[in-house]
Scaffold this motif. Structure first.
Motif, mmCIF file in Angstrom:
data_model
loop_
_atom_site.group_PDB
_atom_site.id
_atom_site.type_symbol
_atom_site.label_atom_id
_atom_site.label_comp_id
_atom_site.label_asym_id
_atom_site.label_seq_id
_atom_site.Cartn_x
_atom_site.Cartn_y
_atom_site.Cartn_z
ATOM 1 N N ARG A 2 29.541 33.044 45.987
ATOM 2 C CA ARG A 2 29.454 34.374 45.391
ATOM 3 C C ARG A 2 29.680 34.286 43.897
ATOM 4 O O ARG A 2 30.408 33.440 43.399
ATOM 5 C CB ARG A 2 30.494 35.301 46.000
ATOM 6 N N SER A 4 31.377 36.274 42.074
ATOM 7 C CA SER A 4 32.772 36.559 41.735
ATOM 8 C C SER A 4 33.655 35.320 41.870
ATOM 9 O O SER A 4 34.741 35.277 41.333
ATOM 10 C CB SER A 4 33.326 37.695 42.594
ATOM 11 N N GLU A 5 33.168 34.319 42.592
ATOM 12 C CA GLU A 5 33.927 33.077 42.704
ATOM 13 C C GLU A 5 33.696 32.168 41.512
ATOM 14 O O GLU A 5 34.466 31.260 41.263
ATOM 15 C CB GLU A 5 33.540 32.346 43.985
ATOM 16 N N GLN A 14 41.653 34.600 38.298
ATOM 17 C CA GLN A 14 41.107 35.701 39.089
ATOM 18 C C GLN A 14 39.658 35.899 38.688
ATOM 19 O O GLN A 14 39.297 35.700 37.539
ATOM 20 C CB GLN A 14 41.881 36.995 38.824
ATOM 21 N N ILE A 18 34.135 41.716 40.417
ATOM 22 C CA ILE A 18 34.404 41.803 41.848
ATOM 23 C C ILE A 18 33.392 42.733 42.510
ATOM 24 O O ILE A 18 32.705 43.507 41.844
ATOM 25 C CB ILE A 18 35.844 42.284 42.122
ATOM 26 N N SER A 19 33.336 42.670 43.813
ATOM 27 C CA SER A 19 32.406 43.496 44.581
ATOM 28 C C SER A 19 32.967 44.903 44.789
ATOM 29 O O SER A 19 34.151 45.175 44.540
ATOM 30 C CB SER A 19 32.149 42.853 45.941
ATOM 31 N N GLU A 21 33.466 46.261 47.649
ATOM 32 C CA GLU A 21 34.465 46.174 48.719
ATOM 33 C C GLU A 21 35.824 45.710 48.179
ATOM 34 O O GLU A 21 36.867 46.254 48.541
ATOM 35 C CB GLU A 21 33.993 45.227 49.824
ATOM 36 N N GLU A 22 35.806 44.701 47.304
ATOM 37 C CA GLU A 22 37.057 44.209 46.724
ATOM 38 C C GLU A 22 37.724 45.270 45.862
ATOM 39 O O GLU A 22 38.954 45.426 45.899
ATOM 40 C CB GLU A 22 36.784 42.943 45.899
ATOM 41 N N GLN A 25 39.446 47.754 48.077
ATOM 42 C CA GLN A 25 40.708 47.224 48.602
ATOM 43 C C GLN A 25 41.803 47.304 47.545
ATOM 44 O O GLN A 25 42.944 47.645 47.848
ATOM 45 C CB GLN A 25 40.528 45.786 49.066
ATOM 46 N N MET A 26 41.452 46.994 46.294
ATOM 47 C CA MET A 26 42.442 47.053 45.214
ATOM 48 C C MET A 26 42.942 48.473 44.980
ATOM 49 O O MET A 26 44.069 48.669 44.534
ATOM 50 C CB MET A 26 41.845 46.514 43.907
ATOM 51 N N ARG A 54 28.658 44.995 40.504
ATOM 52 C CA ARG A 54 29.762 44.101 40.165
ATOM 53 C C ARG A 54 30.637 44.845 39.168
ATOM 54 O O ARG A 54 30.158 45.406 38.187
ATOM 55 C CB ARG A 54 29.260 42.781 39.573
ATOM 56 N N ARG A 57 37.278 43.477 37.016
ATOM 57 C CA ARG A 57 38.615 43.571 37.615
ATOM 58 C C ARG A 57 39.536 44.403 36.724
ATOM 59 O O ARG A 57 40.292 45.250 37.204
ATOM 60 C CB ARG A 57 39.196 42.176 37.842
#
Length: 77
Positions: A2, A4-5, A14, A18-19, A21-22, A25-26, A54, A57
């Motif tokens: 991905r 984001s990785e 970090q 991020i997606s 979904e991420e 969650q945050m 995207r 963060r």
């Protein structure tokens, strides 16, 4: 692998982006459609990579701080 990785902040290791979904969650479990709406409105700094959003963060952290900061009573009236 991905995206984001791959793109990471050198200080914290970090992902910079991020997606949806991420980000949800945050922010305490917000649904993906809510996060996408925040991206479209400009509340979250984000962009599309292909068909996928995207999100920075740091933008998610700043948004969380903005919505949890209390407005003084004099300004609320």
């Amino acid at each position: 692998m991905r995206y984001s990785e791959v793109a990471r902040d050198s200080e914290s290791a970090q992902p910079l982006l991020i997606s949806v979904e991420e980000a949800g969650q945050m922010l305490g479990g917000l649904r993906p459609w809510t996060i996408r709406a925040l991206c479209v409105s400009g509340e979250l700094k984000a962009g599309k990579v292909g068909n996928l959003w995207r999100i920075r963060r740091t933008s998610v952290l700043e948004y969380a701080e903005r919505i949890t900061t209390k407005v003084p009573a004099a300004e609320a009236s």
